[in-house]
Design an enzyme around this catalytic site. Sequence first.
Site, PDB file in Angstrom:
ATOM      1  N   THR A  40      10.056 -34.234   5.990  1.00  0.00           N
ATOM      2  CA  THR A  40       9.257 -34.594   4.807  1.00  0.00           C
ATOM      3  C   THR A  40       9.174 -36.111   4.675  1.00  0.00           C
ATOM      4  O   THR A  40       8.106 -36.660   4.358  1.00  0.00           O
ATOM      5  CB  THR A  40       9.860 -33.980   3.535  1.00  0.00           C
ATOM      6  N   ASP A 128      17.796 -20.844   4.223  1.00  0.00           N
ATOM      7  CA  ASP A 128      17.993 -22.150   3.587  1.00  0.00           C
ATOM      8  C   ASP A 128      19.224 -22.096   2.676  1.00  0.00           C
ATOM      9  O   ASP A 128      19.394 -21.142   1.915  1.00  0.00           O
ATOM     10  CB  ASP A 128      16.743 -22.496   2.775  1.00  0.00           C
ATOM     11  N   LYS A 279      -8.503  11.474  -6.389  1.00  0.00           N
ATOM     12  CA  LYS A 279      -8.744  11.351  -7.824  1.00  0.00           C
ATOM     13  C   LYS A 279      -7.406  11.520  -8.539  1.00  0.00           C
ATOM     14  O   LYS A 279      -6.714  12.522  -8.346  1.00  0.00           O
ATOM     15  CB  LYS A 279      -9.730  12.433  -8.268  1.00  0.00           C
ATOM     16  N   HIS A 280      -7.026  10.539  -9.345  1.00  0.00           N
ATOM     17  CA  HIS A 280      -5.756  10.581 -10.069  1.00  0.00           C
ATOM     18  C   HIS A 280      -4.580  10.862  -9.137  1.00  0.00           C
ATOM     19  O   HIS A 280      -3.749  11.737  -9.391  1.00  0.00           O
ATOM     20  CB  HIS A 280      -5.808  11.594 -11.192  1.00  0.00           C
ATOM     21  N   ASN A 422       3.767  21.177  -7.667  1.00  0.00           N
ATOM     22  CA  ASN A 422       3.660  22.101  -6.551  1.00  0.00           C
ATOM     23  C   ASN A 422       2.264  22.027  -5.942  1.00  0.00           C
ATOM     24  O   ASN A 422       1.282  21.887  -6.666  1.00  0.00           O
ATOM     25  CB  ASN A 422       3.928  23.526  -7.013  1.00  0.00           C
ATOM     26  N   ASP A 482       4.713  36.475  -4.449  1.00  0.00           N
ATOM     27  CA  ASP A 482       3.459  36.509  -5.205  1.00  0.00           C
ATOM     28  C   ASP A 482       2.503  35.387  -4.815  1.00  0.00           C
ATOM     29  O   ASP A 482       1.277  35.576  -4.770  1.00  0.00           O
ATOM     30  CB  ASP A 482       3.725  36.502  -6.715  1.00  0.00           C
ATOM     31  N   HIS A 528       6.552  13.892  -6.558  1.00  0.00           N
ATOM     32  CA  HIS A 528       6.514  13.929  -8.022  1.00  0.00           C
ATOM     33  C   HIS A 528       5.896  12.668  -8.602  1.00  0.00           C
ATOM     34  O   HIS A 528       5.756  11.684  -7.916  1.00  0.00           O
ATOM     35  CB  HIS A 528       7.935  14.105  -8.578  1.00  0.00           C
TER      36      HIS A 528
END
Length: 528
Positions: A40, A128, A279-280, A422, A482, A528
């Site tokens: 510098t 540093d 979407k969303h 889910n 199911d 989630h």
Amino acid sequence: MTDFVRVRRALISVSDKTGLEALASALTAHGVELVSTGGTAAALRKLGHAVRDVADLTGYPEMMDGRVKTLHPSVHGGLLALRDNAEHVAAMARHGIGAIDLLVVNLYPFEQTLAAGKPFAEMIENIDIGGPAMIRSAAKNHESVAVVVDPSDYAAVIDELTEHGGATSLELRRRLSAKAFARTAAYDSAIAGWLGPEAGVVTPAYRSFSGKLVQELRYGENPHQAAALYASQPPQPGVVTARQVQGKELSFNNIADADAALDLVAELGVDGPAAVIVKHANPCGVAVGDNLCTSYKRALACDPVSAFGGIVAVSQKLDEATAREIAKLFTEVVIAPEADDKALAMFATKTNLRVLLTGALPDPRQRRDLVRSISGGLLVQTRDWRGIGDARFEVVTKRAPTADETRDLRFAFTVAKHVKSNAIVYAKDGATVGIGAGQMSRIDSARIAAWKVADAAKALGADKSLTVGSVAASEAFFPFADGLEAIAAAGATAVIQPGGSVKDADVIVAADRLGLAMVFTGQRHFRH
């Protein structure tokens, strides 16, 4: 506490020389003595400024390849001394320590070295030590010292010197101090984040995360929530680093949805031209085909109602034909690696449409951390980097899937990984035909997907449900038969799921009874 402090001496030590000439010229014009280190100091002299070496201040030369140069009482005393404390002032006089009123430091480029993938030894040398020590000293004593760690703040310092006759205000010094502490914290966070894994530490006792402000957002998910976008280190291809070539400012929700779309399209892009509509945060249409235009049209056919106002991501360079199709429907954001001139011209009339070009797709197997704030702490996990290629693909029914079913099962399971749990995904011929997302009951996800498919079929004028002859994927196991029965009723012929339920045997019996081929992956993908 003094509001205004006249700057008589400034210590400057910067690896990034951006804006250095303007700052040094302003300081010299106000009669400020410049003190500097190695490179510098040489740069300042080349610009024509008189500079005093730090070695002259400390009485010691730089040593140990520059590792030791500013760690000295003449430096830290000049930064830390309280100007209105008689004992401090006496100690300065007794030991010949001069006050330093302005510190300008930016740190060794550790983050850039990390991004470049340099070897361990080079990483260590780019940590540093003296810089952060000086920054913290100056920031602590901001009542008397201004500290600058970012060239973007040079203009503010120059303006204050001009306005206040070579002095800085307490307001500016306090603001710069807060930024300085944040900078050293982010710097140390990057080092710890690199060194921990290098040492085999997976869950360190202390954890920090950092980012650099990219954009202040109008608001968060809702207008009463404050929000901003930050970039992590090292930078990766994605929404954060994308080039926005047109359109309104991105919102919080735009960014979140675009990231979700890009994540999925990156995972599918290895299989050919892919298009994803989100979407969303949930995909509402996904397809892989022979070309982008076909892929987009087939993705749109899955759920054209939800696609309105959505986010579109594609895996390859955007062409005019695909852009023309996308432009037919109101879309918030289009994100792609690149786009040709004709595609951009097609979008140019849609002034509110945001177009993002990432330059490349993110690595779908990158093992970055995901962080969620909770009351009193943070939840941290690695990203769900595993894909269908890591799954075991075990046929558990009497009938094995055909080659076409196998291809679609792999595709559907990849999509299901990116759908909120889910999740049930129906797919056929490399495209989703129905998606059920985010339900508390898996059977409800299956029913909603089939219901939305019926609506899509009606919109297309099809004489039967699009799920007839499709395959179905579940991101987690079926707790009961199911859900499987609902899938069979929709006309699907094969199912892919992780397995692992205590009811697996019952579910397999049901699949055989319904004539379904079923595959277990042994790999769950909750989202989630």
